[in-house]
Write a protein that holds these residues in place. Structure first.
Motif, PDB file in Angstrom:
ATOM      1  N   ASP A  52       0.706  -1.266   0.078  1.00 58.60           N
ATOM      2  CA  ASP A  52      -0.220   0.124  -0.106  1.00 58.60           C
ATOM      3  C   ASP A  52       0.570   1.387  -0.032  1.00 58.60           C
ATOM      4  O   ASP A  52       0.501   1.969  -0.751  1.00 58.60           O
ATOM      5  N   VAL A  53       1.886   1.172   0.913  1.00 63.22           N
ATOM      6  CA  VAL A  53       2.922   2.615   0.705  1.00 63.22           C
ATOM      7  C   VAL A  53       3.417   2.680  -0.457  1.00 63.22           C
ATOM      8  O   VAL A  53       3.535   3.768  -1.180  1.00 63.22           O
ATOM      9  N   LEU A  54       4.090   1.579  -1.354  1.00 60.39           N
ATOM     10  CA  LEU A  54       4.564   1.852  -2.377  1.00 60.39           C
ATOM     11  C   LEU A  54       3.533   2.224  -3.579  1.00 60.39           C
ATOM     12  O   LEU A  54       3.767   3.026  -4.438  1.00 60.39           O
ATOM     13  N   GLN A  55       2.249   1.842  -3.505  1.00 65.69           N
ATOM     14  CA  GLN A  55       1.172   2.422  -4.306  1.00 65.69           C
ATOM     15  C   GLN A  55       1.056   3.849  -4.271  1.00 65.69           C
ATOM     16  O   GLN A  55       0.867   4.790  -5.213  1.00 65.69           O
ATOM     17  N   GLN A  56       0.731   4.159  -2.856  1.00 63.67           N
ATOM     18  CA  GLN A  56       0.654   5.477  -2.784  1.00 63.67           C
ATOM     19  C   GLN A  56       1.789   6.434  -3.212  1.00 63.67           C
ATOM     20  O   GLN A  56       1.519   7.317  -3.563  1.00 63.67           O
ATOM     21  N   ALA A  57       2.842   5.889  -2.838  1.00 58.28           N
ATOM     22  CA  ALA A  57       4.106   6.874  -3.223  1.00 58.28           C
ATOM     23  C   ALA A  57       4.229   6.859  -4.675  1.00 58.28           C
ATOM     24  O   ALA A  57       4.508   8.142  -5.188  1.00 58.28           O
ATOM     25  N   ARG A  58       4.039   5.825  -5.496  1.00 57.40           N
ATOM     26  CA  ARG A  58       3.967   5.984  -6.806  1.00 57.40           C
ATOM     27  C   ARG A  58       3.123   6.921  -7.370  1.00 57.40           C
ATOM     28  O   ARG A  58       3.223   7.596  -8.366  1.00 57.40           O
ATOM     29  N   LYS A  59       1.799   6.803  -6.688  1.00 54.74           N
ATOM     30  CA  LYS A  59       0.715   7.418  -7.266  1.00 54.74           C
ATOM     31  C   LYS A  59       0.967   9.037  -7.223  1.00 54.74           C
ATOM     32  O   LYS A  59       0.915  10.106  -7.783  1.00 54.74           O
ATOM     33  N   MET A  60       1.825   9.363  -6.047  1.00 56.89           N
ATOM     34  CA  MET A  60       2.271  10.777  -5.848  1.00 56.89           C
ATOM     35  C   MET A  60       3.515  11.219  -6.704  1.00 56.89           C
ATOM     36  O   MET A  60       3.522  12.336  -6.872  1.00 56.89           O
ATOM     37  N   GLY A  61       4.082  10.363  -7.329  1.00 58.15           N
ATOM     38  CA  GLY A  61       5.156  10.622  -8.338  1.00 58.15           C
ATOM     39  C   GLY A  61       6.410  10.284  -7.870  1.00 58.15           C
ATOM     40  O   GLY A  61       7.375  10.498  -8.794  1.00 58.15           O
ATOM     41  N   ALA A  62       6.580   9.497  -7.043  1.00 60.29           N
ATOM     42  CA  ALA A  62       8.020   9.041  -6.645  1.00 60.29           C
ATOM     43  C   ALA A  62       8.342   8.016  -7.620  1.00 60.29           C
ATOM     44  O   ALA A  62       7.485   7.237  -8.122  1.00 60.29           O
ATOM     45  N   ALA A  63       9.714   8.210  -8.106  1.00 62.28           N
ATOM     46  CA  ALA A  63      10.158   7.322  -9.330  1.00 62.28           C
ATOM     47  C   ALA A  63      11.305   6.184  -8.860  1.00 62.28           C
ATOM     48  O   ALA A  63      11.513   5.150  -9.367  1.00 62.28           O
ATOM     49  N   GLN A  64      12.164   6.565  -7.868  1.00 62.72           N
ATOM     50  CA  GLN A  64      13.112   5.619  -7.384  1.00 62.72           C
ATOM     51  C   GLN A  64      12.574   5.029  -5.825  1.00 62.72           C
ATOM     52  O   GLN A  64      12.244   5.816  -4.943  1.00 62.72           O
ATOM     53  N   LEU A  65      12.714   3.887  -5.931  1.00 65.16           N
ATOM     54  CA  LEU A  65      12.633   3.078  -4.747  1.00 65.16           C
ATOM     55  C   LEU A  65      13.703   2.264  -4.318  1.00 65.16           C
ATOM     56  O   LEU A  65      14.190   1.448  -4.843  1.00 65.16           O
ATOM     57  N   GLY A  66      14.163   2.613  -3.016  1.00 66.05           N
ATOM     58  CA  GLY A  66      15.332   1.633  -2.218  1.00 66.05           C
ATOM     59  C   GLY A  66      14.755   1.009  -1.277  1.00 66.05           C
ATOM     60  O   GLY A  66      13.961   1.438  -0.391  1.00 66.05           O
ATOM     61  N   PHE A  67      15.286  -0.417  -1.194  1.00 70.52           N
ATOM     62  CA  PHE A  67      14.861  -1.298  -0.087  1.00 70.52           C
ATOM     63  C   PHE A  67      16.119  -1.558   0.758  1.00 70.52           C
ATOM     64  O   PHE A  67      17.259  -1.781   0.297  1.00 70.52           O
ATOM     65  N   SER A  68      16.027  -0.838   2.088  1.00 66.05           N
ATOM     66  CA  SER A  68      17.206  -0.808   3.053  1.00 66.05           C
ATOM     67  C   SER A  68      16.538  -1.430   4.389  1.00 66.05           C
ATOM     68  O   SER A  68      15.520  -1.990   4.652  1.00 66.05           O
ATOM     69  N   GLY A  69      17.594  -1.251   5.370  1.00 63.31           N
ATOM     70  CA  GLY A  69      17.178  -1.618   6.812  1.00 63.31           C
ATOM     71  C   GLY A  69      18.046  -1.093   7.693  1.00 63.31           C
ATOM     72  O   GLY A  69      18.283   0.159   7.377  1.00 63.31           O
ATOM     73  N   GLY A  70      18.621  -1.624   8.652  1.00 63.23           N
ATOM     74  CA  GLY A  70      18.953  -3.142   8.796  1.00 63.23           C
ATOM     75  C   GLY A  70      19.213  -3.739   7.559  1.00 63.23           C
ATOM     76  O   GLY A  70      19.796  -3.167   6.314  1.00 63.23           O
ATOM     77  N   ARG A  87       6.576  -3.599 -10.891  1.00 63.96           N
ATOM     78  CA  ARG A  87       5.058  -3.552 -11.666  1.00 63.96           C
ATOM     79  C   ARG A  87       4.512  -1.992 -11.717  1.00 63.96           C
ATOM     80  O   ARG A  87       4.056  -1.568 -12.496  1.00 63.96           O
ATOM     81  N   LEU A  88       4.677  -1.155 -10.756  1.00 59.82           N
ATOM     82  CA  LEU A  88       4.227  -0.143 -10.343  1.00 59.82           C
ATOM     83  C   LEU A  88       5.199   1.049 -11.400  1.00 59.82           C
ATOM     84  O   LEU A  88       4.764   2.159 -11.548  1.00 59.82           O
ATOM     85  N   GLY A  89       6.338   0.632 -11.797  1.00 55.82           N
ATOM     86  CA  GLY A  89       7.266   1.456 -12.375  1.00 55.82           C
ATOM     87  C   GLY A  89       8.348   2.204 -11.961  1.00 55.82           C
ATOM     88  O   GLY A  89       8.919   2.963 -12.193  1.00 55.82           O
ATOM     89  N   PHE A  90       8.654   1.761 -10.714  1.00 60.24           N
ATOM     90  CA  PHE A  90       9.611   2.182  -9.951  1.00 60.24           C
ATOM     91  C   PHE A  90      10.893   1.889 -10.574  1.00 60.24           C
ATOM     92  O   PHE A  90      11.134   0.790 -11.047  1.00 60.24           O
TER      93      PHE A  90
END
Length: 389
Positions: A52-70, A87-90
């Motif tokens: 849900d977070v990824l979908q919301q962020a992409r809808k807002m215009g976010a283009a780059q997605l980093g998976f981090s931690g930990g 799938r969302l285009g990130f």
């Protein structure tokens, strides 16, 4: 929730979403930027909540997605999240120690569309790599580096630098060349989280920095475009602050493992800010309307000398977390700036490292472990700031 301090149309959307999917990590690095009390965080977002977070962020215009931690590979659902991001285009990026990256998993990630992997090492030798992470992982990381090349990913290597490994820069670059690295990030430690606790032992001398940068420049000339080398000087040795996150709430949005939305990695260290949670508010409202994201946008919050500084639109007053850690107020000018009335405090820290460096015999390094983290669980933030100073 506060009203908008700036009309929404004047606030650009977030471009970069960092999903800190877990604080769990098999490494115990002494410079980790994770919160000191991370072990208190037992409630991680579910797979459905992350999607849900990824979908919301992409809808807002976010283009780059980093998976981090930990270490994001700790999550069994990481592949599912990568697939959804693609799938969302990130443009998707895995930021990893490599621990847990098997051939089965990397093959699946490739199939699902993962674009980029950034692998971290602690040093160029087994002895120092394993000492600094308090693990036996050098050989495993070396195997993972070969897997990354085998699966035709851009080879991106990150090594955090400090007093213990700055003199090894030449060997680190040679290791990168042998691995077929295309992009090498030599990022000197920035003092947040565990790096701040261990600052007295980690901070280098100016001579070390000068020598290391000279070595880097020699290799840049020799290697040309074969390896792109980024050398990030620690803030404490600068006369002007960096444009932290390109400005507070400007392009960067982090979501922590528990769902807290943050304008930067270290923002939870700031007192007086209530960081909204994605399980309770939409990303749209968090980004545009929350006090946490509006607090340091623009320049209305600035004190002198920032308010009248001709460079305020370039550096945005520097880092709020650093200002708080070193001066006790997030509204102060970043003290690494020579115009700051607190700049002499930073110069004293640098001078102490030069003239009388603290040794592990005097003050042992504090490794990032759950047990050490729980020691900080009940310490008020202000007291902890005073302690690490």
């Amino acid at each position: 929730m506060s009203d908008l301090t700036t009309p929404q149309k004047q606030i650009p959307p977030p471009l970069w979403l960092l999903a800190e999917v877990t604080y769990k990590c098999p490494l115990h690095c002494v410079f980790c930027y994770n919160p000191l009390n991370y072990a208190e965080n037992r409630n991680e977002l579910t797979t459905a909540q992350w999607i849900d977070v990824l979908q919301q962020a992409r809808k807002m215009g976010a283009a780059q997605l980093g998976f981090s931690g930990g270490e994001p590979l700790v999550r069994d659902d990481l592949e599912e999240l990568i697939g959804e991001g693609h799938r969302l285009g990130f443009y998707t990026n895995l930021i990893t120690s490599g621990i847990g990256l098997t051939e089965t998993r990397i093959a699946r990630m490739k199939e699902l569309g993962l674009d980029h992997i950034q692998l971290s090492f602690q040093d160029s030798t087994k002895e120092m790599n394993d000492f600094l992470s308090s693990t036996k992982t050098f050989e495993l990381k070396s195997r993972v580096a070969k897997l990354i090349k085998q699966y035709d990913y851009p080879m991106v290597l990150n090594v955090v630098l400090h007093r213990y490994n700055l003199d090894h820069v030449g060997r680190i670059i040679e290791m990168a060349v042998e691995m077929g690295v295309e992009y090498l990030e030599l990022a000197n430690t920035q003092y947040y989280g565990w790096g701040m606790v261990n600052r007295d032992q980690l901070i280098p001398t100016r001579e070390q920095l000068v020598r290391a940068e000279a070595v880097v420049n020699e290799y840049r000339a020799k290697l040309g475009s074969k390896v792109r080398i980024l050398f990030v000087v620690p803030d404490y040795f600068e006369e002007r602050p960096k444009a932290c996150m390109n400005g507070w709430g400007s392009v960067f949005l982090a979501v922590a493992a528990d769902g807290s939305a943050l304008p930067c990695h270290a923002a939870k260290s700031l007192p007086g800010l209530q960081f909204p949670n994605v399980t309770e508010e939409s990303l749209q409202d968090i980004w545009y309307k929350s006090d946490a994201f509006n607090r340091y946008r623009g320049d209305a919050w600035m004190k002198e000398p920032c308010r009248s500084c001709s460079e305020k639109d370039k550096d945005f007053g520097g880092c709020r977390c650093q200002a708080y850690a070193l001066t006790g107020s997030a509204e102060n000018a970043d003290p690494v700036c020579s115009k700051s009335p607190f700049h002499d405090d930073v110069k004293k820290i640098v001078m102490q490292a030069q003239t009388k460096p603290v040794t592990t015999e005097e003050k042992p390094l504090l490794f990032r472990t759950d047990a050490n983290s729980m020691r900080y669980a009940t310490i008020p933030i202000k007291d902890e700031r005073d302690k690490v100073r």
